[in-house]
Enzyme design. Sequence first.
Site: not given
Length: 518
Positions: A206, A210-211, A224, A270, A319
């Site tokens: 995967n 994500y930060r 996540w 991906e 965000d």
Amino acid sequence: MPSRTLREFVELLDRSGELARVKARVSPILEISEIADRVCKSPAPHGHNERDRSPASKLGGKALLFENVEGSSIPVAMNLFGSYWRINQALGTESLEALAERVQQLIKPEMPTTLLEKMKKLPELLKVASFPPRTVRSGICQEVVCQAERADLGMLPVIQCWPLDGNLDSGEVFDAEAASRAPRGSGRYFTLGGVYTRDPETGERNVGMYRVQIFGPRLCAMHWHMHHDGARHFRKYQKRGEKMPVAIVLGGESVLPYAATAPLPPGVDELLFAGFLNGGGIELVKCRTHDLEVPANAEIVVEGFVDPVEKLYEGPFGDHTGYYSLADWYPALHITAITHRRDPIFPATIVGKPPMEDYFLGKATERIFLPLLRMIVPDIIDYSLPISGAFHNCAYVKIRKEYPMQARRVMHAIWGAGQMSFTKFIIVVDEDVDVHDEQSVLFHLFANCDPERDSEIVHGPVDILDHASPEHGLGSKIGFDATRKWPGEGRVRRWPTELAMDPATKELVSRRWKEYGL
């Protein structure tokens, strides 16, 4: 074609007048972010998407390369994908609609029936066979290798985006008592890195975006959401009591950042999708401290292991919703290596109140995944995710109405369709309404809706970042049927005809327009 490396993409933007080089010394703490925020809200150098009627479609400014960043010798690239022209260049397409057509052909190809047609299809099938990633022996991402004590995150110009990022004394926390005794992290985050993980049972890879918050030279907090694939992989490692290998990849082929954000169907790699966008497979090399594979053409790779038990109080973080997401417990990531090419570029982004760079990444998803959404909900002709909804809160949907209550059926189908299920407001309109013209959508909403008869409220999972929901991740969603009402849709009086000039008069005026001297 998309660019092979981040550096090549930056050079393309420079040649095209789409890059501004900032030579003045700047701080990675807030200053870079404020500059990028102002620039991305200014007019873009090149054209916009004619379909998008939003004023934001003409914005985006230039991409930015900060060449003199305090505390690091590595330049920072920002706003790389912040316009329609740049996102098209990154994905190697003339337009997002053309790319959507490629997706349509991929998921629903016309089957050849004759030998000649089959022979004509052969080059196309051979090209599809080139999409999967392939392993190579070496890559530029490992020209410089720093392991053990030499792997120091302080060498990287990681930015802080907003003033309260990482500030546990700000009150932006889920549990004030827990925050008071938790270790303090910095306000600096990786914001444009692809996070690579692998399922310990199936080997399925995967890539998510994500930060990641920095807590020390070799310590980070991995953020996540519970429904993300990376979190699902982590839960499996937790049950086994094992550390989970992770790699944060910065740069590489210009298609990679978008591929990491794409809402792909379950089981679709991906990197396979990236290979499709790239027109050829992504080359991978094995990491130095674990056996994950990462793009060979990356600028920088941060390797490490997520501890199955240890947690850090991550956040708060400014965000894409325009608000701070609250700090909470997330897994600890221990860094084991940092590898990079010689003279790398560090890519970053800032999210916040739209329009921002992520507006154009979101619009790419809207266009590219329309064919997939139509496969799930064939009633849909088109849809728009308006900027004010921050891509999770609202969808305008166009249908060709064929029976009573069809709009409600479409709403419920959307609420059962992957990440679209988090859509808080859905407005369904008839086929003659342009869903990309917000004023037209709102006109028909206000004109065609009776609030009691034409609204549909449901309860269930909502976006984790939705601070308005009464419970964390749980709340209500509403749909509005803004179509013309038919018998069988409740109490409906005679429906009036919407005003429109007759075609003959319109043609006459168009033909004589110059005569009017207007």
